[in-house]
Design a protein around this motif. Structure first.
Motif, PDB file in Angstrom:
ATOM      1  N   THR A  16       0.794  -1.231   0.000  1.00  0.00           N
ATOM      2  CA  THR A  16       0.000   0.000   0.000  1.00  0.00           C
ATOM      3  C   THR A  16       0.827   1.282   0.000  1.00  0.00           C
ATOM      4  O   THR A  16       0.266   2.369  -0.121  1.00  0.00           O
ATOM      5  CB  THR A  16      -0.923   0.018   1.230  1.00  0.00           C
ATOM      6  N   GLU A  17       2.149   1.162   0.129  1.00  0.00           N
ATOM      7  CA  GLU A  17       3.017   2.340   0.140  1.00  0.00           C
ATOM      8  C   GLU A  17       3.903   2.347  -1.108  1.00  0.00           C
ATOM      9  O   GLU A  17       4.208   1.295  -1.665  1.00  0.00           O
ATOM     10  CB  GLU A  17       3.912   2.331   1.391  1.00  0.00           C
ATOM     11  N   PRO A  18       4.336   3.527  -1.546  1.00  0.00           N
ATOM     12  CA  PRO A  18       5.257   3.582  -2.696  1.00  0.00           C
ATOM     13  C   PRO A  18       6.526   2.789  -2.400  1.00  0.00           C
ATOM     14  O   PRO A  18       7.016   2.773  -1.269  1.00  0.00           O
ATOM     15  CB  PRO A  18       5.556   5.082  -2.831  1.00  0.00           C
ATOM     16  N   LEU A  19       7.058   2.127  -3.414  1.00  0.00           N
ATOM     17  CA  LEU A  19       8.230   1.281  -3.234  1.00  0.00           C
ATOM     18  C   LEU A  19       9.491   1.968  -3.748  1.00  0.00           C
ATOM     19  O   LEU A  19       9.446   2.746  -4.701  1.00  0.00           O
ATOM     20  CB  LEU A  19       8.044  -0.048  -3.972  1.00  0.00           C
ATOM     21  N   ASP A  20      10.589   1.665  -3.103  1.00  0.00           N
ATOM     22  CA  ASP A  20      11.899   2.096  -3.571  1.00  0.00           C
ATOM     23  C   ASP A  20      12.378   1.039  -4.563  1.00  0.00           C
ATOM     24  O   ASP A  20      12.810  -0.048  -4.166  1.00  0.00           O
ATOM     25  CB  ASP A  20      12.869   2.213  -2.391  1.00  0.00           C
ATOM     26  N   PHE A  21      12.302   1.345  -5.844  1.00  0.00           N
ATOM     27  CA  PHE A  21      12.602   0.323  -6.837  1.00  0.00           C
ATOM     28  C   PHE A  21      14.095   0.040  -6.977  1.00  0.00           C
ATOM     29  O   PHE A  21      14.473  -0.950  -7.606  1.00  0.00           O
ATOM     30  CB  PHE A  21      11.960   0.668  -8.182  1.00  0.00           C
ATOM     31  N   THR A  22      14.927   0.857  -6.381  1.00  0.00           N
ATOM     32  CA  THR A  22      16.337   0.487  -6.303  1.00  0.00           C
ATOM     33  C   THR A  22      16.488  -0.722  -5.388  1.00  0.00           C
ATOM     34  O   THR A  22      17.220  -1.673  -5.693  1.00  0.00           O
ATOM     35  CB  THR A  22      17.182   1.660  -5.777  1.00  0.00           C
ATOM     36  N   VAL A  23      15.754  -0.716  -4.277  1.00  0.00           N
ATOM     37  CA  VAL A  23      15.757  -1.863  -3.362  1.00  0.00           C
ATOM     38  C   VAL A  23      15.075  -3.060  -4.016  1.00  0.00           C
ATOM     39  O   VAL A  23      15.576  -4.187  -3.965  1.00  0.00           O
ATOM     40  CB  VAL A  23      15.054  -1.498  -2.039  1.00  0.00           C
ATOM     41  N   VAL A  24      13.932  -2.825  -4.643  1.00  0.00           N
ATOM     42  CA  VAL A  24      13.211  -3.907  -5.317  1.00  0.00           C
ATOM     43  C   VAL A  24      14.095  -4.563  -6.372  1.00  0.00           C
ATOM     44  O   VAL A  24      14.156  -5.787  -6.491  1.00  0.00           O
ATOM     45  CB  VAL A  24      11.918  -3.376  -5.970  1.00  0.00           C
ATOM     46  N   SER A  25      14.804  -3.744  -7.118  1.00  0.00           N
ATOM     47  CA  SER A  25      15.642  -4.244  -8.202  1.00  0.00           C
ATOM     48  C   SER A  25      16.728  -5.178  -7.695  1.00  0.00           C
ATOM     49  O   SER A  25      17.092  -6.151  -8.365  1.00  0.00           O
ATOM     50  CB  SER A  25      16.282  -3.064  -8.944  1.00  0.00           C
ATOM     51  N   HIS A  26      17.226  -4.914  -6.494  1.00  0.00           N
ATOM     52  CA  HIS A  26      18.286  -5.753  -5.934  1.00  0.00           C
ATOM     53  C   HIS A  26      17.729  -6.965  -5.196  1.00  0.00           C
ATOM     54  O   HIS A  26      18.489  -7.872  -4.845  1.00  0.00           O
ATOM     55  CB  HIS A  26      19.158  -4.927  -4.986  1.00  0.00           C
ATOM     56  N   THR A  27      16.422  -6.986  -4.967  1.00  0.00           N
ATOM     57  CA  THR A  27      15.814  -8.082  -4.213  1.00  0.00           C
ATOM     58  C   THR A  27      14.960  -8.977  -5.089  1.00  0.00           C
ATOM     59  O   THR A  27      14.877 -10.184  -4.868  1.00  0.00           O
ATOM     60  CB  THR A  27      14.940  -7.526  -3.067  1.00  0.00           C
ATOM     61  N   GLY A  28      14.337  -8.393  -6.110  1.00  0.00           N
ATOM     62  CA  GLY A  28      13.416  -9.142  -6.944  1.00  0.00           C
ATOM     63  C   GLY A  28      14.112  -9.937  -8.017  1.00  0.00           C
ATOM     64  O   GLY A  28      15.297 -10.262  -7.918  1.00  0.00           O
ATOM     65  N   PHE A  29      13.384 -10.258  -9.090  1.00  0.00           N
ATOM     66  CA  PHE A  29      13.918 -11.089 -10.158  1.00  0.00           C
ATOM     67  C   PHE A  29      15.198 -10.483 -10.719  1.00  0.00           C
ATOM     68  O   PHE A  29      15.236  -9.340 -11.121  1.00  0.00           O
ATOM     69  CB  PHE A  29      12.900 -11.232 -11.283  1.00  0.00           C
ATOM     70  N   GLY A  30      16.241 -11.300 -10.732  1.00  0.00           N
ATOM     71  CA  GLY A  30      17.501 -10.873 -11.311  1.00  0.00           C
ATOM     72  C   GLY A  30      18.381 -10.106 -10.365  1.00  0.00           C
ATOM     73  O   GLY A  30      19.541  -9.853 -10.659  1.00  0.00           O
ATOM     74  N   GLY A  31      17.852  -9.729  -9.181  1.00  0.00           N
ATOM     75  CA  GLY A  31      18.638  -8.909  -8.280  1.00  0.00           C
ATOM     76  C   GLY A  31      19.661  -9.666  -7.471  1.00  0.00           C
ATOM     77  O   GLY A  31      20.617  -9.093  -6.977  1.00  0.00           O
ATOM     78  N   GLY A  32      19.439 -10.945  -7.302  1.00  0.00           N
ATOM     79  CA  GLY A  32      20.408 -11.766  -6.592  1.00  0.00           C
ATOM     80  C   GLY A  32      20.398 -11.581  -5.091  1.00  0.00           C
ATOM     81  O   GLY A  32      21.185 -12.182  -4.380  1.00  0.00           O
ATOM     82  N   GLY A  33      19.481 -10.751  -4.586  1.00  0.00           N
ATOM     83  CA  GLY A  33      19.484 -10.496  -3.154  1.00  0.00           C
ATOM     84  C   GLY A  33      18.276 -11.051  -2.442  1.00  0.00           C
ATOM     85  O   GLY A  33      17.879 -10.550  -1.402  1.00  0.00           O
ATOM     86  N   SER A  34      17.634 -12.071  -3.006  1.00  0.00           N
ATOM     87  CA  SER A  34      16.428 -12.627  -2.417  1.00  0.00           C
ATOM     88  C   SER A  34      16.715 -13.169  -1.024  1.00  0.00           C
ATOM     89  O   SER A  34      17.728 -13.827  -0.802  1.00  0.00           O
ATOM     90  CB  SER A  34      15.873 -13.748  -3.297  1.00  0.00           C
ATOM     91  N   PRO A  35      15.834 -12.882  -0.069  1.00  0.00           N
ATOM     92  CA  PRO A  35      16.076 -13.322   1.303  1.00  0.00           C
ATOM     93  C   PRO A  35      16.027 -14.835   1.437  1.00  0.00           C
ATOM     94  O   PRO A  35      15.372 -15.528   0.672  1.00  0.00           O
ATOM     95  CB  PRO A  35      14.927 -12.664   2.079  1.00  0.00           C
ATOM     96  N   THR A  36      16.741 -15.343   2.427  1.00  0.00           N
ATOM     97  CA  THR A  36      16.749 -16.774   2.714  1.00  0.00           C
ATOM     98  C   THR A  36      15.373 -17.213   3.188  1.00  0.00           C
ATOM     99  O   THR A  36      14.697 -16.494   3.914  1.00  0.00           O
ATOM    100  CB  THR A  36      17.795 -17.084   3.797  1.00  0.00           C
ATOM    101  N   LEU A  37      14.981 -18.401   2.798  1.00  0.00           N
ATOM    102  CA  LEU A  37      13.685 -18.923   3.209  1.00  0.00           C
ATOM    103  C   LEU A  37      13.717 -19.238   4.704  1.00  0.00           C
ATOM    104  O   LEU A  37      14.556 -20.025   5.154  1.00  0.00           O
ATOM    105  CB  LEU A  37      13.379 -20.193   2.413  1.00  0.00           C
TER     106      LEU A  37
END
Length: 303
Positions: A27-48
């Motif tokens: 519901t809040e605006p996202l920082d897409f610099t953070v999203v880019s490093h966490t989402g697809f291709g970012g390589g920073g996905s959190p551990t399960l």
């Protein structure tokens, strides 16, 4: 067994999976610099988290034991499309089927990811795709009252991936359509134009484009919603040249028991064996195929 699966796939688990893959506000605006490093291709996905892994892995093992012919219609695990929580649960289930095997499976278990779970994931996505347009869980109509445009883009990326992962012309064409629909929406809403349009011919013909895009990674600084969207859906599109050229993804050959063609051998040489399973896994997979067996999921190297 289907009832056992149904008991495992709770709304709480689906929301947990969704929030693990995309740990961002709806519901809040996202920082897409953070999203880019966490989402697809970012390589920073959190551990399960261990708590979730202990729920996901038994589900995958139970589903693997059913066989493709007996796998249930996964859309029956969801509430009806008119339910306010339908789209979010549908997103969680898509991630459970498509992304969780990729998080947990290693070694020969990756055969299950590519040859089994990907098929179930695609069938699920295709069932959703058959819904009326405004009922599809990736439609803006399903999200506009409960999320921002920012988060909706993450939902869109979730649902396009099963079509992209399947190496067939039909699913690649649907992936292209899906990408173009999203691209046009963002262009209209932001008043921008996708800069990758100028390279469209190259993107859809370069068989070395996918490895290069993955190695270069996503946008890294001052990333806007349009920067992220245009890059992600370019990443989806750049898969297609491989299917056009080879009729399949060469790096999946070992999982299907396929021999590499001379052209594919050359492709591996030029890409540094991109996404190819390691030799020990290839040898074990080959032994399984020669023996007519399939190493059970809970006996492979999944963690």
């Amino acid at each position: 067994m289907a009832d056992q699966l149904r008991n495992m796939v709770t709304p709480t688990l689906l929301h947990d999976v969704r929030k693990i893959v995309f740990p961002f506000s709806e519901t809040e605006p996202l920082d897409f610099t953070v999203v880019s490093h966490t989402g697809f291709g970012g390589g920073g996905s959190p551990t399960l988290p261990d708590k979730v892994r202990k729920q996901v892995w038994p589900f995958l093992v139970a589903l693997s034991r059913l066989g493709l012919d007996n796998a249930p219609d996964m859309t029956t695990f969801l509430p009806v499309p008119s339910d306010p929580d339908f789209a979010r649960q549908a997103m969680g289930l898509q991630l459970l089927l498509d992304q969780m095997p990729r998080r947990l499976c290693r070694g020969v278990d990756c055969r299950w990811t590519n040859v089994y779970f990907d098929i179930i994931s695609l069938k699920y996505a295709q069932k959703l795709d058959a819904l009326p347009e405004d009922q599809k869980p990736w439609s803006w109509a399903q999200w506009k009252d409960c999320s921002t445009l920012d988060y909706w883009i993450l939902a869109r990326t979730t649902f396009v991936v099963p079509f992209t992962h399947r190496d067939s012309i039909e699913t690649q064409e649907r992936s292209l359509e899906f990408s173009e629909e999203t691209r046009k929406t963002i262009e209209d809403m932001t008043g921008t134009k996708d800069p990758y349009r100028a390279r469209r011919g190259e993107i859809l013909s370069d068989i070395y484009g996918f490895p290069r895009v993955i190695r270069d990674g996503p946008p890294k600084e001052n990333v806007t919603i349009q920067d992220y969207t245009y890059w992600v859906f370019m990443l989806m599109d750049v898969h297609k040249p491989l299917v056009d050229a080879f009729g399949r993804y060469p790096y999946r050959n070992a999982y299907f028991g396929r021999d590499d063609t001379p052209d594919e051998v050359e492709w591996f040489e030029k890409t540094g064996d991109f996404a190819r399973p390691p030799k020990d896994a290839r040898d074990r997979l080959k032994a399984d195929f020669e023996a007519g067996t399939w190493t059970p999921l809970d006996e492979g190297l999944h963690m």
